[in-house]
Scaffold this motif. Structure first.
Motif, PDB file in Angstrom:
ATOM      1  N   ASP A  31      -3.779 -49.198  53.683  1.00  0.00           N
ATOM      2  CA  ASP A  31      -4.082 -48.126  52.728  1.00  0.00           C
ATOM      3  C   ASP A  31      -5.546 -47.719  52.771  1.00  0.00           C
ATOM      4  O   ASP A  31      -5.886 -46.566  52.502  1.00  0.00           O
ATOM      5  CB  ASP A  31      -3.726 -48.582  51.312  1.00  0.00           C
ATOM      6  N   GLU A  32      -6.414 -48.673  53.076  1.00  0.00           N
ATOM      7  CA  GLU A  32      -7.840 -48.400  53.190  1.00  0.00           C
ATOM      8  C   GLU A  32      -8.387 -49.199  54.375  1.00  0.00           C
ATOM      9  O   GLU A  32      -7.787 -50.184  54.813  1.00  0.00           O
ATOM     10  CB  GLU A  32      -8.596 -48.809  51.924  1.00  0.00           C
ATOM     11  N   TYR A  33      -9.558 -48.769  54.863  1.00  0.00           N
ATOM     12  CA  TYR A  33     -10.152 -49.400  56.038  1.00  0.00           C
ATOM     13  C   TYR A  33     -11.661 -49.387  55.843  1.00  0.00           C
ATOM     14  O   TYR A  33     -12.259 -48.341  55.665  1.00  0.00           O
ATOM     15  CB  TYR A  33      -9.760 -48.591  57.273  1.00  0.00           C
ATOM     16  N   ILE A  34     -12.281 -50.566  55.831  1.00  0.00           N
ATOM     17  CA  ILE A  34     -13.720 -50.663  55.601  1.00  0.00           C
ATOM     18  C   ILE A  34     -14.379 -51.436  56.740  1.00  0.00           C
ATOM     19  O   ILE A  34     -13.946 -52.535  57.081  1.00  0.00           O
ATOM     20  CB  ILE A  34     -14.031 -51.374  54.266  1.00  0.00           C
ATOM     21  N   SER A  35     -15.414 -50.852  57.332  1.00  0.00           N
ATOM     22  CA  SER A  35     -16.128 -51.511  58.428  1.00  0.00           C
ATOM     23  C   SER A  35     -17.274 -52.359  57.889  1.00  0.00           C
ATOM     24  O   SER A  35     -17.993 -51.941  56.972  1.00  0.00           O
ATOM     25  CB  SER A  35     -16.677 -50.466  59.402  1.00  0.00           C
ATOM     26  N   LYS A  36     -17.434 -53.551  58.456  1.00  0.00           N
ATOM     27  CA  LYS A  36     -18.559 -54.415  58.098  1.00  0.00           C
ATOM     28  C   LYS A  36     -19.805 -53.939  58.837  1.00  0.00           C
ATOM     29  O   LYS A  36     -19.700 -53.488  59.979  1.00  0.00           O
ATOM     30  CB  LYS A  36     -18.256 -55.864  58.492  1.00  0.00           C
ATOM     31  N   PRO A  37     -20.999 -54.084  58.250  1.00  0.00           N
ATOM     32  CA  PRO A  37     -21.247 -54.547  56.871  1.00  0.00           C
ATOM     33  C   PRO A  37     -20.907 -53.446  55.874  1.00  0.00           C
ATOM     34  O   PRO A  37     -20.952 -52.261  56.197  1.00  0.00           O
ATOM     35  CB  PRO A  37     -22.739 -54.843  56.869  1.00  0.00           C
ATOM     36  N   ALA A  56     -14.780 -50.844  44.040  1.00  0.00           N
ATOM     37  CA  ALA A  56     -14.370 -49.529  43.562  1.00  0.00           C
ATOM     38  C   ALA A  56     -13.075 -49.088  44.233  1.00  0.00           C
ATOM     39  O   ALA A  56     -12.184 -48.510  43.589  1.00  0.00           O
ATOM     40  CB  ALA A  56     -15.476 -48.507  43.820  1.00  0.00           C
ATOM     41  N   ARG A  57     -12.957 -49.362  45.523  1.00  0.00           N
ATOM     42  CA  ARG A  57     -11.738 -48.969  46.239  1.00  0.00           C
ATOM     43  C   ARG A  57     -10.556 -49.825  45.809  1.00  0.00           C
ATOM     44  O   ARG A  57      -9.419 -49.334  45.711  1.00  0.00           O
ATOM     45  CB  ARG A  57     -11.969 -49.076  47.743  1.00  0.00           C
ATOM     46  N   VAL A  58     -10.796 -51.111  45.563  1.00  0.00           N
ATOM     47  CA  VAL A  58      -9.744 -51.995  45.052  1.00  0.00           C
ATOM     48  C   VAL A  58      -9.218 -51.445  43.733  1.00  0.00           C
ATOM     49  O   VAL A  58      -8.008 -51.311  43.521  1.00  0.00           O
ATOM     50  CB  VAL A  58     -10.280 -53.435  44.861  1.00  0.00           C
ATOM     51  N   THR A  59     -10.130 -51.129  42.833  1.00  0.00           N
ATOM     52  CA  THR A  59      -9.755 -50.637  41.516  1.00  0.00           C
ATOM     53  C   THR A  59      -8.992 -49.314  41.606  1.00  0.00           C
ATOM     54  O   THR A  59      -7.988 -49.110  40.913  1.00  0.00           O
ATOM     55  CB  THR A  59     -11.007 -50.457  40.640  1.00  0.00           C
ATOM     56  N   ALA A  60      -9.455 -48.419  42.488  1.00  0.00           N
ATOM     57  CA  ALA A  60      -8.792 -47.120  42.648  1.00  0.00           C
ATOM     58  C   ALA A  60      -7.372 -47.295  43.175  1.00  0.00           C
ATOM     59  O   ALA A  60      -6.430 -46.655  42.690  1.00  0.00           O
ATOM     60  CB  ALA A  60      -9.604 -46.233  43.584  1.00  0.00           C
ATOM     61  N   LEU A  61      -7.197 -48.175  44.164  1.00  0.00           N
ATOM     62  CA  LEU A  61      -5.864 -48.411  44.724  1.00  0.00           C
ATOM     63  C   LEU A  61      -4.924 -49.013  43.687  1.00  0.00           C
ATOM     64  O   LEU A  61      -3.766 -48.619  43.574  1.00  0.00           O
ATOM     65  CB  LEU A  61      -5.954 -49.338  45.936  1.00  0.00           C
ATOM     66  N   LYS A 114       5.264 -52.765  49.940  1.00  0.00           N
ATOM     67  CA  LYS A 114       4.314 -51.649  49.912  1.00  0.00           C
ATOM     68  C   LYS A 114       3.005 -52.072  49.243  1.00  0.00           C
ATOM     69  O   LYS A 114       2.190 -51.234  48.861  1.00  0.00           O
ATOM     70  CB  LYS A 114       4.918 -50.464  49.158  1.00  0.00           C
ATOM     71  N   LEU A 115       2.805 -53.370  49.102  1.00  0.00           N
ATOM     72  CA  LEU A 115       1.595 -53.904  48.474  1.00  0.00           C
ATOM     73  C   LEU A 115       0.348 -53.256  49.078  1.00  0.00           C
ATOM     74  O   LEU A 115       0.218 -53.184  50.292  1.00  0.00           O
ATOM     75  CB  LEU A 115       1.548 -55.416  48.715  1.00  0.00           C
ATOM     76  N   PRO A 116      -0.585 -52.747  48.255  1.00  0.00           N
ATOM     77  CA  PRO A 116      -1.797 -52.129  48.808  1.00  0.00           C
ATOM     78  C   PRO A 116      -2.584 -53.102  49.679  1.00  0.00           C
ATOM     79  O   PRO A 116      -2.772 -54.266  49.305  1.00  0.00           O
ATOM     80  CB  PRO A 116      -2.596 -51.744  47.553  1.00  0.00           C
ATOM     81  N   ILE A 117      -3.029 -52.628  50.843  1.00  0.00           N
ATOM     82  CA  ILE A 117      -3.784 -53.459  51.783  1.00  0.00           C
ATOM     83  C   ILE A 117      -5.065 -52.733  52.181  1.00  0.00           C
ATOM     84  O   ILE A 117      -5.028 -51.588  52.637  1.00  0.00           O
ATOM     85  CB  ILE A 117      -2.962 -53.772  53.043  1.00  0.00           C
ATOM     86  N   ILE A 118      -6.201 -53.407  51.987  1.00  0.00           N
ATOM     87  CA  ILE A 118      -7.493 -52.915  52.463  1.00  0.00           C
ATOM     88  C   ILE A 118      -7.908 -53.774  53.643  1.00  0.00           C
ATOM     89  O   ILE A 118      -8.015 -54.997  53.521  1.00  0.00           O
ATOM     90  CB  ILE A 118      -8.568 -52.998  51.365  1.00  0.00           C
ATOM     91  N   MET A 119      -8.139 -53.165  54.794  1.00  0.00           N
ATOM     92  CA  MET A 119      -8.495 -53.922  55.982  1.00  0.00           C
ATOM     93  C   MET A 119      -9.997 -53.902  56.221  1.00  0.00           C
ATOM     94  O   MET A 119     -10.653 -52.865  56.067  1.00  0.00           O
ATOM     95  CB  MET A 119      -7.745 -53.391  57.204  1.00  0.00           C
ATOM     96  N   LEU A 120     -10.539 -55.060  56.591  1.00  0.00           N
ATOM     97  CA  LEU A 120     -11.962 -55.208  56.902  1.00  0.00           C
ATOM     98  C   LEU A 120     -12.123 -55.484  58.388  1.00  0.00           C
ATOM     99  O   LEU A 120     -11.355 -56.255  58.964  1.00  0.00           O
ATOM    100  CB  LEU A 120     -12.568 -56.376  56.118  1.00  0.00           C
ATOM    101  N   THR A 121     -13.132 -54.892  59.004  1.00  0.00           N
ATOM    102  CA  THR A 121     -13.380 -55.182  60.412  1.00  0.00           C
ATOM    103  C   THR A 121     -14.842 -54.974  60.758  1.00  0.00           C
ATOM    104  O   THR A 121     -15.530 -54.161  60.142  1.00  0.00           O
ATOM    105  CB  THR A 121     -12.525 -54.305  61.335  1.00  0.00           C
ATOM    106  N   SER A 159      -1.157 -58.648  43.862  1.00  0.00           N
ATOM    107  CA  SER A 159      -1.090 -57.199  43.636  1.00  0.00           C
ATOM    108  C   SER A 159      -1.763 -56.384  44.726  1.00  0.00           C
ATOM    109  O   SER A 159      -1.499 -55.188  44.872  1.00  0.00           O
ATOM    110  CB  SER A 159      -1.736 -56.852  42.287  1.00  0.00           C
ATOM    111  N   LEU A 160      -2.663 -57.014  45.492  1.00  0.00           N
ATOM    112  CA  LEU A 160      -3.403 -56.300  46.543  1.00  0.00           C
ATOM    113  C   LEU A 160      -3.978 -57.324  47.514  1.00  0.00           C
ATOM    114  O   LEU A 160      -4.279 -58.450  47.119  1.00  0.00           O
ATOM    115  CB  LEU A 160      -4.516 -55.451  45.928  1.00  0.00           C
ATOM    116  N   ILE A 161      -4.134 -56.916  48.774  1.00  0.00           N
ATOM    117  CA  ILE A 161      -4.691 -57.812  49.792  1.00  0.00           C
ATOM    118  C   ILE A 161      -5.907 -57.177  50.440  1.00  0.00           C
ATOM    119  O   ILE A 161      -5.870 -56.010  50.861  1.00  0.00           O
ATOM    120  CB  ILE A 161      -3.652 -58.148  50.881  1.00  0.00           C
ATOM    121  N   VAL A 162      -7.006 -57.922  50.504  1.00  0.00           N
ATOM    122  CA  VAL A 162      -8.188 -57.536  51.275  1.00  0.00           C
ATOM    123  C   VAL A 162      -8.114 -58.362  52.547  1.00  0.00           C
ATOM    124  O   VAL A 162      -8.213 -59.596  52.514  1.00  0.00           O
ATOM    125  CB  VAL A 162      -9.491 -57.829  50.506  1.00  0.00           C
TER     126      VAL A 162
END
Length: 225
Positions: A99-105, A113-118, A75-82, A50-53
């Motif tokens: 759909d979302e972009y989160i920088s490490k750390p 929270a962002r997973v749930t919202a998406l 169109k599967l929701p995708i959150i990218m980590l970098t 249902s979603l990919i991190v």
């Protein structure tokens, strides 16, 4: 009800475990991939994802390429980590369909929270029909579809939310900062040009109706028919 399944892709086993554990605590089912090649194999074989991190820097196939490949058919929701903090990387992520972009750390709680919202926005099954119409555009929020003059158009989760926000605020000049705060729904520390990237793609997909989204110089945008 079956658990919602999330694919976590990262070449660092400790990072995968961290994300896995926090998502599992919220009741999600989590599957893991250690590189882009394995991620695509799972994506193609498991239709219940249902979603990919998705991490960016990985061996074999990087996150950018994985995202591009998935966007060809889904169109599967995708959150990218970098680990990178360059804003150009973030803009690139949105340009190819993230759909979302989160920088490490990052805070695992914020990620959850962002997973749930998406997921809440992308999966409206069982809700009362919510249809909005304006100028030949018909938006069905329950089915998560948009049709223009009777023809369905393919929008990402964020493009759909952006159009919804514009239609909800018809005739109102909206600043980029206000759009970020309302559509992205969290404290956003990146460049407001992210809005310009999404608006450009949305206008293109809307064809001549894209002219409804007008640029208000020195302010932002306005949806006007």
């Amino acid at each position: 009800m079956d658990k919602i399944k999330i694919l976590v892709v990262d070449d660092e086993s400790r990072m995968r475990k961290l994300v896995h554990d926090f998502l599992a605590r919220e009741g999600y089912e989590v599957v893991e991939a250690a590189d882009g090649e394995e991620a695509l194999d799972i994506f193609y074989s498991d239709k219940e994802i249902s979603l990919i991190v998705l991490d960016v820097m990985m061996p074999k196939i990087n996150g950018w390429e994985v995202c591009r490949e998935i966007r060809k058919i889904s169109k599967l929701p995708i959150i990218m980590l970098t680990a990178k903090g360059d804003e150009s990387d973030e803009l690139n992520g949105f340009e190819i369909g993230a759909d979302e972009y989160i920088s490490k750390p990052f805070s695992p709680k914020i990620l959850v929270a962002r997973v749930t919202a998406l997921l809440r926005r992308a999966n409206k099954i069982g809700e009362t029909a919510d249809i909005r119409e304006a100028g030949g555009i018909v938006m069905d929020k329950t089915a998560h579809t948009v049709a223009i003059d009777g023809q369905n158009i393919d929008l990402s989760v964020k493009e759909f939310e952006l159009l919804d926000y514009f239609m909800n605020n018809r005739g109102i000049a909206l600043s980029r900062e206000r759009i970020l705060d309302s559509v992205w729904s969290y404290d956003y520390f990146g460049d407001a040009r992210t809005i310009d990237t999404h608006v450009k793609k949305l206008r293109s997909k809307m064809g001549t109706k894209g002219d409804y989204i007008k640029t208000v110089w020195g302010v932002g945008y306005k949806f006007e028919i």
